[in-house]
Design a protein around this motif. Structure first.
Motif, short mmCIF file in Angstrom:
data_model
loop_
_atom_site.label_atom_id
_atom_site.label_comp_id
_atom_site.label_asym_id
_atom_site.label_seq_id
_atom_site.Cartn_x
_atom_site.Cartn_y
_atom_site.Cartn_z
N SER A 114 0.79 -1.20 -0.04
CA SER A 114 0.00 0.01 0.17
C SER A 114 0.95 1.48 -0.11
N GLU A 115 2.19 1.13 0.46
CA GLU A 115 2.97 2.56 0.68
C GLU A 115 3.12 2.62 -0.92
N ILE A 116 3.42 1.67 -1.82
CA ILE A 116 3.83 2.16 -3.12
C ILE A 116 2.27 2.46 -3.87
N ASP A 117 1.24 1.82 -3.52
CA ASP A 117 0.11 2.42 -3.93
C ASP A 117 0.13 4.13 -3.84
N ALA A 118 0.37 4.38 -2.57
CA ALA A 118 0.21 5.75 -2.02
C ALA A 118 1.18 6.59 -2.84
N ILE A 119 2.21 6.12 -3.02
CA ILE A 119 3.31 6.97 -3.77
C ILE A 119 2.71 6.98 -5.15
N VAL A 120 2.15 5.98 -5.95
CA VAL A 120 1.91 6.28 -7.21
C VAL A 120 0.56 7.34 -7.54
N ALA A 121 -0.14 6.90 -6.28
CA ALA A 121 -1.60 7.59 -6.15
C ALA A 121 -1.23 8.95 -6.09
N SER A 122 -0.25 9.58 -5.30
CA SER A 122 0.09 11.11 -4.96
C SER A 122 0.78 11.41 -6.30
N ALA A 123 1.58 10.83 -6.76
CA ALA A 123 2.20 11.22 -8.25
C ALA A 123 1.21 11.57 -9.24
N MET A 124 0.19 10.53 -9.29
CA MET A 124 -0.59 10.59 -10.52
C MET A 124 -2.03 11.34 -10.08
N ALA A 125 -2.02 11.88 -8.93
CA ALA A 125 -3.28 12.55 -8.58
C ALA A 125 -3.79 13.33 -9.82
N LYS A 126 -5.14 13.38 -10.15
CA LYS A 126 -5.68 14.15 -11.24
C LYS A 126 -5.55 15.64 -11.14
N SER A 127 -5.49 16.10 -9.84
CA SER A 127 -5.34 17.41 -9.48
C SER A 127 -3.92 17.64 -9.17
N PRO A 128 -3.22 18.63 -9.95
CA PRO A 128 -1.88 18.90 -9.82
C PRO A 128 -1.55 19.36 -8.43
N ASP A 129 -2.73 19.93 -7.93
CA ASP A 129 -2.25 20.36 -6.52
C ASP A 129 -2.33 19.35 -5.46
N ARG A 130 -2.84 18.24 -5.91
CA ARG A 130 -2.83 17.11 -4.82
C ARG A 130 -1.61 16.33 -5.12
N ARG A 131 -0.68 16.47 -6.24
CA ARG A 131 0.44 15.74 -6.39
C ARG A 131 1.56 15.92 -5.51
N TYR A 132 2.56 15.34 -5.68
CA TYR A 132 3.77 15.84 -5.16
C TYR A 132 4.18 17.05 -5.57
N GLN A 133 4.54 18.09 -4.87
CA GLN A 133 4.87 19.37 -5.51
C GLN A 133 6.20 19.53 -6.12
N SER A 134 7.09 18.51 -5.91
CA SER A 134 8.39 18.60 -6.55
C SER A 134 8.84 17.11 -6.81
N VAL A 135 9.50 16.86 -7.72
CA VAL A 135 10.01 15.63 -8.09
C VAL A 135 10.93 15.06 -6.94
N GLY A 136 11.65 16.41 -6.41
CA GLY A 136 12.45 15.96 -5.17
C GLY A 136 11.71 15.11 -4.04
N SER A 137 10.69 15.54 -3.94
CA SER A 137 9.78 14.97 -2.81
C SER A 137 9.19 13.49 -3.10
N LEU A 138 8.96 13.27 -4.51
CA LEU A 138 8.75 12.14 -5.05
C LEU A 138 9.80 10.98 -4.86
N ALA A 139 11.19 11.53 -5.35
CA ALA A 139 12.33 10.82 -5.11
C ALA A 139 12.59 10.55 -3.60
N ALA A 140 12.14 11.56 -2.79
CA ALA A 140 12.59 11.29 -1.37
C ALA A 140 11.59 10.04 -0.86
N ASP A 141 10.53 10.22 -1.26
CA ASP A 141 9.30 9.28 -0.66
C ASP A 141 9.90 7.55 -1.21
#
Lengths: 205, 857
Positions: free
Chosen positions: B321-348
């Protein structure tokens, strides 16, 4: 360097190139030999079922090993055909690659090489790919030796390569359809001549 | 033209006959009867035979392409094209030799749609230059680019032997658990490296716009290499994937973000890349696309904008489910709900690999707030997000404190911890709900259709926070301090002070030795320092330090910050106590070094302080080493980080001082490009750095360039009045004036110097030395203009300011006296001229004497 390279490609037989290859510092001869054979080896490797970069790798390794063997005196021109020798090396490289891929499970079975053809079959594949390579080189030479701004060449390329309708091309370039067919014929003849000369350079390998 | 052969059938018909395409018997007969026509027929037939072979020569090998014109070997000037590597929608990639270096490169030829106007060419060149400046181990380096005689474009790049990133293969389903988890780990590591590459580009303001597995190669060491950065933009392809242009619409659409396929071009930002990375991650882990893309276009678009993808863990084994959460956050339909930087995606991803909890799952409470903001979308959304961003971190920190202190109490009272946590979270959410609700127009804060300012929101929040948190005073204080810090960072010092004092009062009542009190003391200390109240600042900061030091569990980062505060105060003291400041900074660094807290930003900050202090002490070599160390620490964290700006600046200015303008310009330019990528356009910090660049150009007597750069920074400062502008605008004007005089624009120099002097006089604590310098610029320009009478006043004033600054024997003061003498000469007032010359000579003699005395000793 550039002029000599072109000259070597255009007029020097494979036998002469092979002689030049003994000099390890003569980068230009090596480039010419490389340009002459790499496309064929790559194409043959593809025909054996290898995909893009694998085929590139096989060609690279084959050429390097060929030159190594050749400089070590393992290949004698008079004793056998060059293509046979190169194909022999290439086959081993293909088999090696298949083995290492298999170990690493990188490639699903379907796309790997299923079987290496026998010698006579390889000869046939080689001949076909050689023909194709010669034609490609002929076009390259044609383009090198003519101004691309020349309307007849433009028309030829648009009609033959881009498959544009003759009438449309004629209108764009301010020519008549008749002109285009005439120049098409003229250029085709020239290409044939170039191809013929290039074929002689390979000397049936 | 055809009139002459009016009876002969047209050539098209003859060609059609040659190909057996004429059914009309009459026409056939007419052609067969015409000997010349038949000659043509035979000709066309033989040609066709050869040309079919020729066309076939590209049909299979060696490049697998089935169409198109083979390029001439010398099509691209400076390169010799060898074989084709890949053919795609935007263009074809060839292996080539760069003639100059003899290295093998990949050359991409593009038949792109960009117009050939000089403007678009300039843009193209700028873009290519920008892309070519990127150096990252996971980015395919671009060497060169330009347009071609035939109207196309080319880009030459690093030749990588590698395979495109492929989807997880079917055979993985048969793997045992262990090798599957290894394979997933490897892919996640690769993915994190891909993110690093994209982040690096984003920090330089480069959006990829076309991230897909086809643009990611895995080299022989298993390292991913991302290619084609910004190529979509270079090609002028616009921001919406266009089927007719790319010819690969399925491939492109599959990675397009919802706002890309539905929104306008202005929606495109870095978050589109984040979305595409999400799709890539989805594919890498599951082997499938997140939604159906093979159906009709309209359905595909609908899927992208509406369909929530299945969680990856439901599709493939070995995922959780952690991977699910990461993917969901990166692919959120609304840009505001996504990771706001690629750095934070990488960090996760890295947190996940290290077995730590991922941020994506902490989404819930902030998400709640974001959703609230969304409900009142329109006017407040943008400002609200900014406000939340500014306050968010501080609030979380404060809550962590509350959590820690209560943990101690819990141990005594045996309270149920879960209940306490839940209460507190609920209190915060309730407060925010409340505050945001009050921002509605009917509550008198905003007006319909008008955007609320951050200021208004802060004011609204500040006025309500006390009453709304009555039940939880500690939460209230924490939030008040966060608001105060936000006011402070917006330079609204009065508001910051009022809130901080109030929070301090309450915090002391709650517990005089708490971390909250220390937080308040520290902020009050900085506020006092900003107002020039050094004693008061000292008192506050010392109390903060005392609390930090005596805390049961010492927070080393906060302790280090308090020490740094003390050092800043020592630096401002007159006379400056450099030794004490340095000692404090050293202590802070030692405290950090001794702990295992990763607080590299604080460390860098301290190293920067140390650099400045050592420079002031004249220990220049050591200062250089420390600056380099600071830069190294930053670069260990990643390239292009905002923290590296100050070390770069320190190193650049030292290179300038050492007479190494090339290195100086390189360092300052790097700092500028980081600033430009991080801050919005026209930020005052960028302007300050531009001013430094101008000073280096002035050193090199490149006044035209200096003038240009200064104009840029002055424009920014004028548009952003504030502390920085007050500091730097006069300095910029002064420097501009100097360059203008050098360039012969005396009137411009006069005006610049005059304005600088005026601004400096308005300052609360006038800097006599700087004022003197500004007046000198004005005076020198006036003398050059021949306006001698007007020059006297500023020059005399200049001299008296330099006396006040205790630098009456400086080189600048000598120049001032010289100018005065010249002005009097111009007015034919020989007596006065002589007075100033004599005075000047006295100073020169004295300087000479002391120099000799110094060298004897």
């Amino acid at each position: 360097m550039d002029d000599r390279y072109r000259e070597l490609l255009r007029t020097t037989t494979t036998t002469s190139l092979l002689e030049g290859l003994f000099d390890p510092d003569d980068e230009v001869v090596w480039q010419a030999f490389d340009s002459r054979y790499r496309p064929i080896i790559t194409a043959v490797a593809r025909r054996l079922g290898l995909t893009g970069s694998d085929a590139d790798d096989v060609a690279q390794e084959t050429l390097i090993q060929f030159v190594r063997d050749y400089r070590a005196g393992r290949y004698k021109r008079e004793r056998g055909r060059l293509r046979g020798w190169i194909v022999g090396i290439a086959r081993h490289r293909v088999i090696d690659m298949q083995r290492s891929r298999g170990r690493r499970k990188e490639v699903p079975a379907a796309t790997s090489v299923e079987r290496i053809p026998q010698d006579n079959e390889m000869e046939k594949i080689w001949s076909e790919e050689l023909d194709r390579s010669i034609l490609r080189q002929a076009v390259e030479e044609l383009r090198r030796t003519t101004k691309t701004s020349e309307n007849s060449i433009k028309a030829f390329e648009q009609v033959v390569f881009d498959r544009r309708p003759v009438n449309a091309v004629a209108e764009d370039l301010g020519m008549t359809a008749h002109d285009i067919y005439v120049s098409r014929s003229r250029i085709t003849t020239r290409l044939r001549e170039i191809a013929e000369r290039l074929r002689n350079l390979y000397e049936a390998d | 033209m055809d009139e002459g052969h009016s009876e002969r059938p047209p050539i098209e018909d003859i060609a059609a006959y040659a190909r057996g395409e004429i059914a009309d018997a009459e026409l056939r007969a007419r052609i067969e009867a015409d000997e010349e026509a038949m000659e043509l027929v035979r000709q066309i037939q033989t040609d066709d035979e050869f040309l079919t072979q020729l066309a076939g020569a590209w049909s299979n090998a060696p490049d697998g392409s089935g169409r198109g014109v083979p390029p001439a070997a010398d099509l691209v000037p400076g390169y010799r094209i060898l074989g084709e590597l890949h053919r795609g929608g935007q263009g074809t990639v060839y292996r080539a030799i760069q003639e100059r270096t003899k290295r093998t490169v990949a050359v991409k030829l593009m038949h792109g749609g960009a117009a050939a106007s000089s403007k678009s060419r300039a843009r193209f060149e700028r873009e290519v230059e920008l892309i070519a400046s990127m150096r990252h181990p996971n980015i395919v380096t671009v060497f060169d680019g330009g347009d071609l005689p035939d109207g196309g474009y080319f880009v030459a790049m690093e030749f990588i032997r590698g395979v495109p990133l492929v989807r997880a293969d079917a055979f993985e389903r048969d793997m045992d658990d262990k090798s599957r988890s290894e394979s997933i780990r490897m892919k996640l590591e690769q993915f994190a490296s891909i993110c690093d590459a994209v982040q690096y580009a984003h920090l330089r303001g480069i959006i990829h716009r076309d991230i897909k597995p086809g643009n990611i190669l895995i080299d022989r060491d298993g390292q991913p290499k991302v290619l084609d950065f910004g190529v979509a933009k270079v090609l002028g392809l616009g921001d919406t994937p266009d089927a007719t242009l790319t010819g690969e619409f399925v491939g492109t659409f599959a990675y397009a973000a919802p706002e890309q396929v539905s929104g306008g071009a202005d929606e495109i930002d870095t978050r589109c890349d984040i979305y595409a990375l999400g799709v890539v991650l989805y594919e890498m882990t599951t082997g499938c696309f997140p939604y159906e893309i093979s159906g009709p276009m309209s359905q595909t678009l609908k899927n992208i904008t509406e369909t929530e993808p299945q969680p990856p863990s439901r599709i493939a084994d070995g995922l959780d489910s952690e991977i699910d959460a990461i993917v969901a956050s990166a692919m959120a339909k609304s840009p505001d709900r996504r990771y706001q930087s690629v750095g934070s995606l990488a960090a996760d991803i890295r947190r996940y690999l290290a077995g730590e909890p991922v941020e994506a799952r902490r989404d819930s409470s902030t998400y709640l707030l974001a959703k609230l903001a969304k409900r009142h979308r329109g006017p407040i959304a943008a400002g609200m997000l900014l406000l939340l961003g500014l306050m968010g971190v501080s609030i979380w920190m404060s809550l962590l404190y509350v959590r820690a202190t209560e943990a101690e109490q819990r141990a005594e009272t045996g309270m149920l911890s879960a209940q306490v946590e839940a209460d507190k979270a609920a209190a915060v959410v309730e407060l925010f709900t409340d505050i945001i609700e009050t921002l509605r127009p009917e509550h008198g804060v905003g007006e319909v259709g008008r955007e609320l300012t951050v200021r208004e929101m802060l004011d609204s929040a500040a006025s309500r926070v006390a009453t709304r948190t009555a039940g939880r005073a500690d939460v209230g204080v924490a939030i008040q301090l966060a608001l105060a810090r936000t006011y402070y960072s917006l330079e609204l010092t009065q508001q910051a002070l009022r809130l901080a004092q109030f929070a301090h009062e309450v915090a002391v009542k709650l517990d005089p030795d708490s971390t909250l009190v220390a937080d308040a003391e520290e902020l009050l200390g900085w506020l006092a320092l900003g107002g020039g109240e050094l004693d008061q600042a000292q008192e506050h900061m010392a109390r903060a330090l005392e609390i930090r030091e005596s805390a049961e569990v010492v927070d080393v980062v906060k302790l280090a910050k308090a020490l740094k505060g003390m050092a800043s105060i020592a630096r401002r003291r007159s006379p400056v106590d450099l030794d004490q400041a340095l000692e404090l900074v050293e202590r802070a660094l030692a405290v950090l070094a001794a702990s295992d807290r990763d607080a590299w930003e604080v460390q860098v900050d301290l190293l920067n302080q140390k650099t400045v202090l050592l420079n002031s002490q004249g220990r220049l070599d050591l200062a250089d080493q420390i600056a380099q160390m600071a830069l190294d620490v930053c670069e260990e964290q990643g390239t292009g980080l905002i923290e590296s700006v100050t070390p770069l600046q320190n190193l650049g200015m030292r290179a300038k001082a050492k007479g190494n303008p090339v290195e100086a310009i390189a360092k300052i330019n790097e700092a500028i490009s980081i600033l430009e990528s991080v801050y919005p356009e026209g930020h005052s910090r960028t302007a300050s750095m531009l001013r430094r660049l101008a000073l280096i150009h002035q050193d090199q007597d490149n006044h035209a360039k200096a003038e240009q750069v200064l104009d840029q920074s002055i424009e920014i400062f004028r548009a952003n009045p504030g502390q920085k502008s007050r500091e730097d605008l006069p300095r910029c004007l002064m420097a501009l004036g100097r360059s203008q005089v050098e360039l012969g624009d005396y009137a411009g120099g006069r005006d610049s110097g005059r304005e600088a002097a005026q601004l400096l006089r308005q300052a609360a604590n006038p800097n006599y030395w700087r004022l003197g310098l500004a007046l000198q610029v004005e005076g020198a320009a006036l003398v050059s203009l021949g306006q001698y009478a007007e020059a006297i006043t500023p020059l005399k004033d200049c001299y008296s300011q330099m006396v006040k600054a205790d630098r009456s024997e400086s080189v600048e003061a000598l120049e001032c006296m010289n100018l005065l003498a010249s002005a009097y000469d111009g007015l034919s007032m020989a007596e006065e001229a002589k007075t100033w010359r004599t005075r000047r000579q006295v100073v020169i003699d004295r300087r000479e004497a002391s120099r000799q005395a110094g060298s004897k000793r």
